[in-house]
Structures are given as structure tokens and as C-alpha cells.
Design an enzyme around this catalytic site. Structure first.
Site, PDB file in Angstrom:
ATOM      1  CB  SER A 197     -34.582 128.356 -33.124  1.00 19.56           C
ATOM      2  OG  SER A 197     -33.476 129.233 -33.098  1.00 19.56           O
TER       3      SER A 197
ATOM      4  CG  HIS B  47     -37.020 125.809 -35.543  1.00 18.12           C
ATOM      5  ND1 HIS B  47     -36.699 124.680 -34.834  1.00 18.12           N
ATOM      6  CD2 HIS B  47     -35.855 126.465 -35.740  1.00 18.12           C
ATOM      7  CE1 HIS B  47     -35.394 124.658 -34.582  1.00 18.12           C
ATOM      8  NE2 HIS B  47     -34.860 125.736 -35.126  1.00 18.12           N
TER       9      HIS B  47
ATOM     10  CE  LYS C  51     -33.256 123.691 -37.428  1.00 15.93           C
ATOM     11  NZ  LYS C  51     -32.955 124.921 -38.176  1.00 15.93           N
TER      12      LYS C  51
HETATM   13  C1  LIG Z   1     -31.705 125.474 -38.634  1.00 17.61           C
HETATM   14  C2  LIG Z   1     -32.032 126.667 -39.427  1.00 17.61           C
HETATM   15  C3  LIG Z   1     -31.471 126.857 -40.679  1.00 17.61           C
HETATM   16  C4  LIG Z   1     -30.449 125.918 -41.246  1.00 17.61           C
HETATM   17  O1  LIG Z   1     -31.031 124.762 -41.781  1.00 17.61           O
HETATM   18  P1  LIG Z   1     -30.103 123.551 -42.207  1.00 17.61           P
HETATM   19  O2  LIG Z   1     -30.985 122.749 -43.095  1.00 17.61           O
HETATM   20  O3  LIG Z   1     -29.676 122.848 -40.972  1.00 17.61           O
HETATM   21  O4  LIG Z   1     -28.948 124.135 -42.964  1.00 17.61           O
HETATM   22  C5  LIG Z   1     -31.856 127.964 -41.410  1.00 17.61           C
HETATM   23  N1  LIG Z   1     -32.736 128.858 -40.915  1.00 17.61           N
HETATM   24  C6  LIG Z   1     -33.292 128.707 -39.697  1.00 17.61           C
HETATM   25  C7  LIG Z   1     -34.279 129.716 -39.206  1.00 17.61           C
HETATM   26  C8  LIG Z   1     -32.948 127.613 -38.898  1.00 17.61           C
HETATM   27  O5  LIG Z   1     -33.504 127.469 -37.699  1.00 17.61           O
END
Ligand SMILES: *Cc1c(COP(=O)(O)O)cnc(C)c1O
Length: 392
Positions: free
Chosen positions: A181, A209, A240
Site C-alpha cells: 500500500s 488493495h 476498500k
Molecule cells: C487495509 C488493509 C487491511 C485491513 O482491512 P480492513 O478491512 O480495513 O480491516 C488488511 N490488510 C491489508 C494488506 C490492508 O491494506
């Protein structure tokens, strides 16, 4: 309360190191433009890749589900909290991902906490990319397995670490983010699977992502690389690109059956609300009908990244709509972000310890909710601020 005085010292120390995070408030829905602290700004910060967070079909599905199912599930999924729509969402996600089965959890973070300690334990070894997300790190901490970090996206180093440890391991698991990310680079999943297969190592990818972004209609990294059936565990998020909240794991039915018996956040924490569940389902429906939003997201990313490069910015090694604008110095990045905000652009600076010292940047998140003129405005403003600050 004097017993909490130590917290005041901790907070002060964060302020002193310039690490105290001032959390901004969004007044109203997410979108291409948002109201922040009373000011309308172009939003280059959110993970709302497809504009689903304020999508009419998702909103009406959520509203209807409240009439049909109420506002809360009332119990943990394993006792009396599994509603028809939870199973419908799991079936739909499995179909979308071309996987056998699916389990939905309360978030992507929670999904990692559910799966890693459930399938690994004493005597096992987890190989983890050094830049993996915090929730993977925490999932590994909850497991009694030994954790071995390998150099970022470096399959040679992974192979070396497997060779070093394989004789002492009961079982082995390799875990990687799908899309990283902070840089927007993609894990070399075909090569990881190849090495893992050679030594009988299970593969898990966290596609937070990549979901809704990579692959056919946003089916994710496994689809992107045509690796269906070759990756044991896929973790996804509904928070996301899907625009709602929640997380899920897809994989073979045997894995999902097991997680419904042993995944602790599934057993001991209440599941998604009907509104979240229905909205997530509507997101999958929109994606299965058309890839229009996914294509718009990539068109926007290509246009913006090309414009930045032509203007002379360094955008690192991104291969996705995540667009880091590399600035180097921590102070420069913080000031750059502040000037952008004053000029109507919300784009966050990312500094140490989130990224290495001297690798500070502005991270721009593109979305299908941006229009061409928004991106032109952003390119013009980035260039103005860069000139004003003498960045180039
Ligand atoms: C954002 C993210 C998460 C967390 O996801 P949520 O649904 O917001 O709890 C987990 N793993 C990765 C790689 C992320 O980028």
C-alpha cells in the site's frame, strides 16, 4: 487520573518527535470531493477506489436490508447470528473470486487474525514479506509458529529462507500482501507459488488493495496472474474498493469449513450488520455486471501518473492506482501536504516510521469517482507547490 499519567508522557513524546497524528474529520459522504474541516477539497486519500462508499445501488440495498433483517445480527455467527444474507454474501464472493468457498469476517484486519493462528501453530514456520501489513504481523504474533521475514518481493531470499528452515518445520506457510500500500507494487505471486510448490509450502495472499482493482472486473491478484486454484488462502477486504466494511477469506471448502469451527473472531465476535452485508453484496453485483468503474479507475491512474512523470515527479515503482510522489525529506513531505490542502487538495504525507527514513512521500489514491478536470487541477497544483517549494 494519576494512574494514567504515563500516557500524557507518551503523547508528549509523540508530539516532540512530530509523530502525533492529527485526525481529520470528513463531513459527509466519501467521494472525489469531500468536506474536511469545513473546506471542500479534492480527495486523494481514500481507498474508495470505485466510488462505492456513496453508490446509490449500495445505499438502497443497505436500506432495504434493514427492513428485511433489522440493524444487528444479535449474536456471534456460530451461535445464533448467521443470517440468510451472510451466507448469500459468502456464496456471491466465492463465485466472484472463482473460489470454492468463503467466510466473511468483520474486517480485513480481523480476517488475518482469524486465519493465521487457526492454521499454524507450534513447530510451524511462517515466511512473511518484510513489508507485510500490520494485521498480518499481528496474525503471526497470535500464532505459536516461528516467523521468518524475507526481503521485500525477493523470491530468491524466500527460497534461501525456506532452504534454511525446511528441515526443522512441521508445516510451512508463506504470506504476502498482494499490492503493497505504500509503494503500489505487486507481489510476484507466480514466482512465490512456484517456490512454495517446490517445497510444499502453503501460500496466503492478502489482497486488500487488489480487490476491486486487479484482475477481471476487480477479482484480485489471483485472477490477475491466472493462478486460480494455486493459492491456498486469499484474504480480502470489503472496506476498500468495495466501499463498505468487512473482510473475507476465500479458498478450498475444507479451509472455510475449518475456519468456521476454529477462527476465533468468527466464534467470539459478532458478525457484520445486515446493512454492511447487503451493501457488500450489491458491490459484487455491480462488478459482476460491468467492469466500467474498474476501467475508469485505471484510466484515471494512467492519466495522473503520466502527468506527474511529465512534470518531473518521481512516482517510485508503482504498478497500480496507488501513486506515491517521492519527496525524500520528512519535513518537505509534511509541508508539501499542508500547502496542497491550503490549495484545495487532500493528499497525505507518509513519513517514517510508516516508510523508511528519507523516503517520505505524498501518497495519492486514485478513484473512479475522479473526473478528468479533477486530475488536471491536481497536476497543476502539485506542480505549483513543487516550484514554490523548490522541489524542482
Ligand atoms: C487495509 C488493509 C487491511 C485491513 O482491512 P480492513 O478491512 O480495513 O480491516 C488488511 N490488510 C491489508 C494488506 C490492508 O491494506
Amino acid at each position: 487520573m494519576p494512574k494514567l499519567d504515563f500516557l500524557a508522557q507518551e503523547l508528549e513524546s509523540l508530539h516532540k518527535q512530530n509523530l502525533f497524528n492529527v485526525i481529520r474529520t470528513i463531513e459527509g459522504p466519501q467521494g472525489g470531493w469531500i468536506l474536511v474541516d469545513g473546506k471542500k477539497v479534492l480527495n486523494l486519500c481514500s481507498n474508495n477506489y470505485l466510488g462505492f462508499a456513496d453508490h446509490p445501488e449500495l445505499k438502497s440495498a443497505a436500506k432495504k436490508s434493514i427492513d428485511d433483517y433489522g440493524v444487528g445480527p444479535g449474536a456471534v455467527r456460530s451461535i445464533a447470528g448467521t443470517q440468510t444474507i451472510h451466507l448469500e454474501l459468502e456464496r456471491k464472493l466465492a463465485e466472484f473470486k472463482h473460489a470454492e468457498d468463503c467466510i466473511v469476517l468483520q474486517g480485513g484486519f480481523v480476517a488475518n487474525l482469524a486465519v493465521v493462528p487457526a492454521i499454524t501453530g507450534d513447530g510451524d514456520i511462517i515466511f512473511s514479506d518484510e513489508l507485510n501489513h500490520a494485521s498480518i504481523i499481528d496474525g503471526c504474533r497470535l500464532s505459536k509458529a516461528k516467523v521468518v521475514r524475507y526481503a521485500h518481493n525477493n523470491v530468491e531470499d524466500l527460497r534461501k529462507k525456506i532452504l534454511e528452515h525446511k528441515d526443522s518445520a512441521r508445516r510451512m506457510l508463506v504470506i504476502t500482501d498482494g499490492v503493497f500500500s505504500m509503494d503500489g507494487d505487486i507481489a510476484p505471486l507466480p514466482e512465490i507459488v512456484k517456490v512454495a510448490d517446490e517445497f510444499g509450502v502453503m501460500v496466503m495472499v492478502d489482497d486488500a488493495h487488489g480487490e476491486g482493482v486487479l484482475g477481471d472486473s476487480g477479482r484480485g491478484i489471483v485472477d490477475h496472474f491466472n493462478l486460480q486454484g494455486k493459492v491456498e488462502i486469499e484474504v480480502g477486504t470489503l472496506s476498500k474498493a468495495f466501499g463498505v466494511m468487512g473482510g473475507f477469506i476465500t479458498g478450498p471448502k475444507i479451509l472455510i469449513d475449518y475456519l468456521k469451527q476454529k477462527g476465533r473472531p468468527f466464534l467470539f465476535s459478532t458478525g457484520l450488520t445486515p446493512a454492511d452485508t447487503a451493501a457488500a453484496m450489491a458491490a459484487v453485483d455491480v462488478l459482476m455486471e460491468s467492469d466500467e468503474l474498474v476501467r475508469k479507475l485505471w484510466d484515471n491512474a494512467a492519466y495522473f501518473q503520466k502527468g506527474l512523470k511529465e512534470a518531473g515527479f518521481d512516482i517510485g515503482k508503482t504498478e497500480t492506482p496507488i501513486t506515491p510522489v517521492m519527496l525524500g525529506e520528512e519535513g518537505t513531505a509534511v509541508k508539501f501536504s499542508k500547502r496542497l490542502f491550503e490549495k484545495g487538495i487532500f493528499a497525505q504525507s507518509i513519513v517514517f516510521p510508516t516508510v523508511a527514513k528519507g523516503k517520505a512521500r505524498i501518497r495519492c489514491m486514485l478513484s473512479a469517482s475522479h473526473e478528468r478536470e479533477d486530475l488536471d487541477f491536481a497536476l497543476k497544483t502539485f506542480t505549483e507547490v513543487a516550484k514554490e517549494m523548490g522541489v524542482f
